[in-house]
Each structure stands twice: as C-alpha cells, then as structure tokens.
Design an enzyme around this catalytic site. Structure first.
Site: not given
Ligand code: COA
Length: 455
Positions: A270, A365, A309
C-alpha cells in the site's frame, strides 16, 4: 446518481426454490441471500469474498473511481482539475464538507489548520523515547495514536463540534508529527511550525530548517508538494481507509482510528510501494539491465513495483499529473538519474504482452519516489508523506461512516474450515510430530469443505 431498482432471479438448485432479489445501484444486498436456505435450521447463504474484491462495504459520496477508464474524482471534480487549480487545504475542505468553500470559508479553514499545528510538549518527550534509527512511519503511527490521550474529548464522536475540532487537529498536527519523526531519526532538533507559511511550505520548514532565522521554501517545490498531497488525499475504499472506517465503526476516537489507518498504509503493498519502487530502480541500476529484470517479473520471481492496481486497469490519472510535476521539480533540484531508468522501464513494460494482458499500468507510486528523492526526502519518509496527504480523506470517510444510519460495527463473517469438535490431548500424550503440516489453514481449506460450514 439516479437509483435504478430492478431484480435478480436466482434458483437454488439444491431445493429447486426461486428467489427474487432487488438490485440497487448495480448491487444486491448480501443479506438478502440469507433467505436462501436448505431448511429452517439453515443459517442461509453467505457470500465469500476474501480481500473484498467484489463487495461494497458502504455507500459513499466522496470519491469516484472508474478504474477501466482511468477516472478519479473527489466530490465530482476531476483530480486533474483539482491538481491544476486548487490547493491541498481547499481539497481537504471539499472532501470533508462536500462542497468547495467560499473565499471566507476557506480563509477560516486555513487559519484553523494553521493555528492547530503545535503539539503538546510531552509528545516531544514521547518521540525522544524512540530508538535513534526508528522508522519515521513507526514514530508517526504511534504519536498519532498517542494524541488520543491528550484529547479525551475526542471520544465524543457524536458531537459535531468536537468531531470538527479533532479533524482540524489531525490535519494540522500530522505535518508536525511527520517532520518531528524525521528530525528525530537523524538526530536534529525539532522545528516548530511557522504560521506565516502555507501548509506545504510550513511542512518543508519543519523538515529542513537549519540555523537560518526564517526558512523560505522554494515556491516550485512547495507547489509540487501541495499537488502531491492533493493527489493522495482520498482514494475510496482502499486498505487504510477500510481500516479507518472499521476501527471508527467501533466508536473509537479518530486519533486511534487514524493510527490504525497509518498502520495499514505502512505495508509495502500500500503506502510502502513508492519506497519499494526506488529500491527496485536502484537494484536494476541501468537501462541495459531492464530486459533481464522484466523477464524475472514475468517468471514470477520479482514484482514490478509501482505497477498494477486493484481498481485501475488503465493508466492511473494521478501518475499522469505526477509526470508533469516531476519536470517542474527537476528544474529546481536537477534531474534524478533514476528518472531515465523509470521512463524506460515504463516504456518496455507497456509494450510487453505480459503487462498488456493483465492491464498493468504505472500507479501513483511509480514516480512519486523519484520526485521525493530529488526533493531530499529519504525513502523512509515516503509513506509518511502519503499519510500526510491521505489524512483528510481518512477523516471524511470516517465521518461519513459514523453518520451513515445503515452502518454499524464492522464485523465480517467467515467460512469455518477447521476441525470438528475434538478432545484435548494431554501434553504427555503428544508425539513430536503432533502438530503436522495438515493443520495449516491452506491444507484444511483444500480439504472438501463441509456441506454446511459453521459461522
Ligand atoms: N508486477 C508483476 N505482476 C503483477 C503486478 C506487478 N506489479 N501486479 C499484478 N501482477 C500480476 C499478478 O501476478 C497476477 O498475474 P496472474 O493473473 O498471472 O496470477 C495479475 O497481475 C493480477 O494481479 P493481482 O495480484 O490479482 O492484483 P491485485 O489487485 O490483487 O493487486 C496490487 C494489486 C497493487 C497489490 C498489485 O498490482 C501489486 O502488488 N503491485 C505492486 C505494488 C504496488 O505498486 N502497490 C501500490 C498500489 S497503489
């Protein structure tokens, strides 16, 4: 928004019975499913939604996001317009009051916030007690929680006047506590607020003032910080806002609820993500290493921090604004070599099938860390800056939750997948492998769930 009422017809194939469920605002009330039962002794159907990916926990009139279209609005106003034309304190007023202030309302509001920035001297002693290299976010969440002990009237959450007073205190004092937490972590004396300066300008003063008699913030950096605060001011039901509302729903005072929200923001997924972006860029080191890094991301070994996101499946509109202010900031500070790396990383990722298919775009971010670093903030301060900006949103959401007659103490259900009743085993009868891997939640959940799980 006009309310559309229509219905959903559901047939329970276990019983053959059919139910008609009202649809309001594109949602069904989860409680209506409780009438779907096998028999009178049955509790009724539950929805199962780990991480609330498809559950609205409230009705809110504060922030609108259309993640597919990349739209973000506060109280109906597009974020890009507010970033361009408004100020952080005006946006804070808008989020809390629901409307833009008149000139005199804004003047009163700004004066109130300005005159509540001092903290009780004992708070300084409290902060002094932290270890010299304590993370400023840990200091911030503890000192915001500690404020509740200084203001016992904060418990009077049903008194509108006292609620407003705590709101003013929290928005005003969080800058002071944020700056103090930084000054403590590097062993510098605390700097008191300067009431002649703007909200962002005073924050820069409390962060950076050295021996000069009067600190004069650079107007470009002051403006950039103000815009960054606007961009972070609210984001509907994210993890920390959910924490704020959940704790607030128990009628805890707003300082305690805000401490919980800051704790939620501390996590790397987050508010900690911008810190992780910078670490990632430093680890990549140079443009030539980008393809190998992207391969590691695609094979699941790494995450591309600052990308993806839960809600945006398009370019985060805040990231666009941030790219523009990055140019302004770098004119003052000189460029950050990590910027070229970030731009190239973004270009490569946006052309790659892996990211296109999953709709992964830069989020807020991705660029904030680079700007903050150019402005002189250490990485540990990044989530602290996020918390300062998010405070008005947390408070607006907290108050909206309190005043919503449909809300009560937040208390989700669970699907119990653990053991049936079993007798206690005396310690002398337990073999060394008594606690086996089969007791892990994942292993238990993988077993066939009982036909009618307990609640
Ligand atoms: N890098 C690589 N792969 C990513 C990714 C990233 N930053 N974010 C999502 N993915 C992939 C997942 O591995 C998943 O792939 P799959 O379908 O092959 O399993 C797919 O994209 C969907 O992701 P998911 O984890 O289900 O999305 P979410 O809605 O649960 O997660 C976040 C959202 C923000 C937690 C996630 O995108 C993330 O961890 N991002 C990096 C951290 C970040 O920048 N956070 C700030 C948010 S404002």
């Amino acid at each position: 928004m006009t309310e559309q009422v229509s219905t959903l017809t559901v047939t329970d194939n276990r019983t053959g019975r059919t139910y008609e469920i009202p649809i309001e605002n594109g949602a069904i009330r989860a409680n209506t499913l409780r009438s779907i039962k096998l028999d009178e002794s049955d509790f009724g159907l539950l929805t199962y939604d780990p991480a609330f990916t498809n559950t609205a926990s409230c009705r809110s009139a504060i922030t609108f996001i259309d993640g597919d279209a990349g739209i973000l609005r506060y109280r109906g106003f597009p974020i890009t317009e507010l970033a361009d034309k408004s100020s952080f304190l005006e946006v804070a007023y808008l989020l809390l009051a629901g409307e833009l202030p008149t000139a005199s309302e804004l003047a009163v509001w700004e004066s109130e916030i300005t005159h509540h920035t001092l903290v009780h001297e004992s708070i300084k002693k409290f902060i002094d007690g932290f270890y010299h290299d304590a993370h400023p976010m840990g200091i911030l969440l503890s000192s915001v929680g500690a404020l509740s002990t200084f203001y016992p009237d904060a418990k009077e959450i049903s008194d509108p006047g006292l609620r407003r007073l705590q709101i003013v205190r929290l928005i005003a004092k969080i800058t002071t506590l944020a700056a103090f937490s930084y000054r403590h972590s590097i062993g510098l004396p605390y700097v008191y607020p300067d009431n002649d300066l703007s909200y962002a300008g005073n924050f820069l003063n409390m962060m950076w003032k050295a021996t000069e008699l009067k600190y004069e913030p650079d107007p470009i950096l002051e403006h950039a910080l103000d815009v960054l605060f606007i961009l972070h001011a609210d984001h509907e039901q994210n993890c920390s806002t959910n924490a704020m509302r959940a704790v607030g729903s128990s009628q805890a005072d707003p300082f305690s609820a805000a401490a919980a929200a800051i704790s939620a923001l501390y996590g790397p997924l987050h508010g900690g993500a911008n810190e992780q972006v910078l670490r990632m860029l430093t680890e990549i080191g140079s443009v030539e290493n980008i393809p190998a890094f992207i391969e590691q991301v695609k094979s699941g070994k790494k995450k591309l921090m600052g990308f993806g996101h839960r809600v945006y499946k398009n370019y985060d509109p805040r990231a666009r604004v941030i790219r523009q202010i990055a140019d302004e900031v770098f004119k003052v500070t000189g460029t950050n070599p990590l910027l070229d790396l970030a731009l190239e990383l973004e270009r490569v990722a946006l052309e790659d099938e892996y990211f296109i298919k999953r709709k992964l775009y830069p989020n807020v971010d991705f660029y904030t860390g680079i700007i903050y670093q150019a402005m002189g903030f250490p990485v540990e301060m990044f989530p602290v800056l996020f918390a300062v900006g998010r405070m008005p949103g947390w408070l607006a959401q907290w108050e909206e939750g309190l005043l919503d007659p449909e809300q009560k103490i937040a208390r989700p259900r669970q699907l119990y997948v653990g053991h049936e009743e079993r007798p206690y085993t005396p310690i002398e009868d337990r073999s060394p492998d008594f606690v086996g891997a089969s007791d892990s939640i994942a292993a238990l959940a993988a077993q066939a769930a009982p036909a009618r799980p307990r609640r």
